[in-house]
Design a protein around this motif. Sequence first.
Motif, PDB file in Angstrom:
ATOM      1  N   ASP A  25       0.962  -1.176   0.008  1.00 34.92           N
ATOM      2  CA  ASP A  25       0.009  -0.094  -0.024  1.00 34.92           C
ATOM      3  C   ASP A  25       0.837   1.329  -0.057  1.00 34.92           C
ATOM      4  O   ASP A  25       0.433   2.295  -0.470  1.00 34.92           O
ATOM      5  CB  ASP A  25      -0.924  -0.088   1.335  1.00 34.92           C
ATOM      6  N   LEU A  26       1.990   1.206   0.714  1.00 33.01           N
ATOM      7  CA  LEU A  26       2.870   2.174   0.909  1.00 33.01           C
ATOM      8  C   LEU A  26       3.702   2.606  -0.485  1.00 33.01           C
ATOM      9  O   LEU A  26       3.777   3.699  -0.991  1.00 33.01           O
ATOM     10  CB  LEU A  26       3.833   2.288   1.841  1.00 33.01           C
ATOM     11  N   ILE A  27       3.876   1.631  -1.354  1.00 32.79           N
ATOM     12  CA  ILE A  27       4.648   1.512  -2.468  1.00 32.79           C
ATOM     13  C   ILE A  27       3.440   2.223  -3.608  1.00 32.79           C
ATOM     14  O   ILE A  27       4.050   3.358  -4.347  1.00 32.79           O
ATOM     15  CB  ILE A  27       4.901   0.136  -3.049  1.00 32.79           C
ATOM     16  N   VAL A  28       2.250   1.961  -3.564  1.00 33.69           N
ATOM     17  CA  VAL A  28       1.253   2.440  -4.483  1.00 33.69           C
ATOM     18  C   VAL A  28       0.981   3.881  -3.920  1.00 33.69           C
ATOM     19  O   VAL A  28       1.179   4.772  -4.966  1.00 33.69           O
ATOM     20  CB  VAL A  28      -0.307   1.765  -4.282  1.00 33.69           C
ATOM     21  N   ALA A  29       1.023   4.324  -2.669  1.00 33.94           N
ATOM     22  CA  ALA A  29       0.908   5.635  -2.358  1.00 33.94           C
ATOM     23  C   ALA A  29       2.061   6.459  -2.906  1.00 33.94           C
ATOM     24  O   ALA A  29       2.012   7.656  -3.337  1.00 33.94           O
ATOM     25  CB  ALA A  29       0.860   5.845  -0.817  1.00 33.94           C
TER      26      ALA A  29
ATOM     27  N   LYS B 242       3.983   5.831  -5.396  1.00 32.46           N
ATOM     28  CA  LYS B 242       3.902   6.042  -6.887  1.00 32.46           C
ATOM     29  C   LYS B 242       2.935   7.274  -7.355  1.00 32.46           C
ATOM     30  O   LYS B 242       3.004   7.713  -8.266  1.00 32.46           O
ATOM     31  CB  LYS B 242       3.760   4.633  -7.533  1.00 32.46           C
ATOM     32  N   LEU B 243       1.851   7.093  -6.753  1.00 32.16           N
ATOM     33  CA  LEU B 243       0.829   8.223  -6.908  1.00 32.16           C
ATOM     34  C   LEU B 243       1.407   9.584  -6.670  1.00 32.16           C
ATOM     35  O   LEU B 243       1.081  10.331  -7.388  1.00 32.16           O
ATOM     36  CB  LEU B 243      -0.435   7.815  -6.111  1.00 32.16           C
ATOM     37  N   GLY B 244       2.099   9.694  -5.620  1.00 28.94           N
ATOM     38  CA  GLY B 244       2.454  11.070  -5.032  1.00 28.94           C
ATOM     39  C   GLY B 244       3.583  11.370  -6.105  1.00 28.94           C
ATOM     40  O   GLY B 244       3.645  12.557  -6.606  1.00 28.94           O
ATOM     41  N   ASP B 245       4.577  10.266  -6.430  1.00 29.02           N
ATOM     42  CA  ASP B 245       5.557  10.629  -7.604  1.00 29.02           C
ATOM     43  C   ASP B 245       5.110  11.216  -8.860  1.00 29.02           C
ATOM     44  O   ASP B 245       5.421  11.930  -9.599  1.00 29.02           O
ATOM     45  CB  ASP B 245       6.272   9.487  -7.726  1.00 29.02           C
TER      46      ASP B 245
ATOM     47  N   LEU C  27       3.030  15.177 -12.964  1.00 31.27           N
ATOM     48  CA  LEU C  27       2.167  15.656 -13.685  1.00 31.27           C
ATOM     49  C   LEU C  27       1.936  17.253 -13.540  1.00 31.27           C
ATOM     50  O   LEU C  27       1.960  18.104 -14.634  1.00 31.27           O
ATOM     51  CB  LEU C  27       0.716  15.068 -13.431  1.00 31.27           C
ATOM     52  N   LEU C  28       2.101  17.639 -12.177  1.00 34.55           N
ATOM     53  CA  LEU C  28       2.273  19.099 -12.054  1.00 34.55           C
ATOM     54  C   LEU C  28       3.223  19.696 -12.672  1.00 34.55           C
ATOM     55  O   LEU C  28       3.234  21.026 -13.570  1.00 34.55           O
ATOM     56  CB  LEU C  28       2.130  19.525 -10.419  1.00 34.55           C
ATOM     57  N   LYS C  29       4.648  19.144 -12.872  1.00 33.02           N
ATOM     58  CA  LYS C  29       5.551  19.812 -13.649  1.00 33.02           C
ATOM     59  C   LYS C  29       5.406  19.759 -15.133  1.00 33.02           C
ATOM     60  O   LYS C  29       5.778  20.931 -15.694  1.00 33.02           O
ATOM     61  CB  LYS C  29       6.802  18.844 -13.405  1.00 33.02           C
TER      62      LYS C  29
END
Length: 126
Positions: free
Chosen positions: A100-104, A106-109, A114-116
Amino acid sequence: MSPPKKDRKLQPIPVNSCPGQSNEIGGAEFTRAIAQALHREFGDTHAAVKTVVSLTKAHERAVKNWFSAKNGPTGRHLVDLVRTSDEVLEAVLRMSGRNDLIVAKKLGDSKQMLLKMLKLIGELQR
């Protein structure tokens, strides 16, 4: 008086250990997972070993052993690797069952990337 024994003393098996549990990871699996993560993150060259030596302040021989899966990093060196390597962080999280932390992560990254990209598109449109 008899001479002292110079044999190694065998470590007793802890009473609360359950060798049949499927979530336990052995030393060989740990060292192999860390070695694979190091190869993915830093490559297979001697320069990769030098880079990890400079990041962790570990001895070069120890780092070579990490890359060849003979030994794995412990303590401070593992923390230094997790701090600097996303691949090692993911390997540790995977071994600890924290997918679950790996998914979180990757979503944050992905969100940051995307913002950049949106910022760059906005600059190009001006």
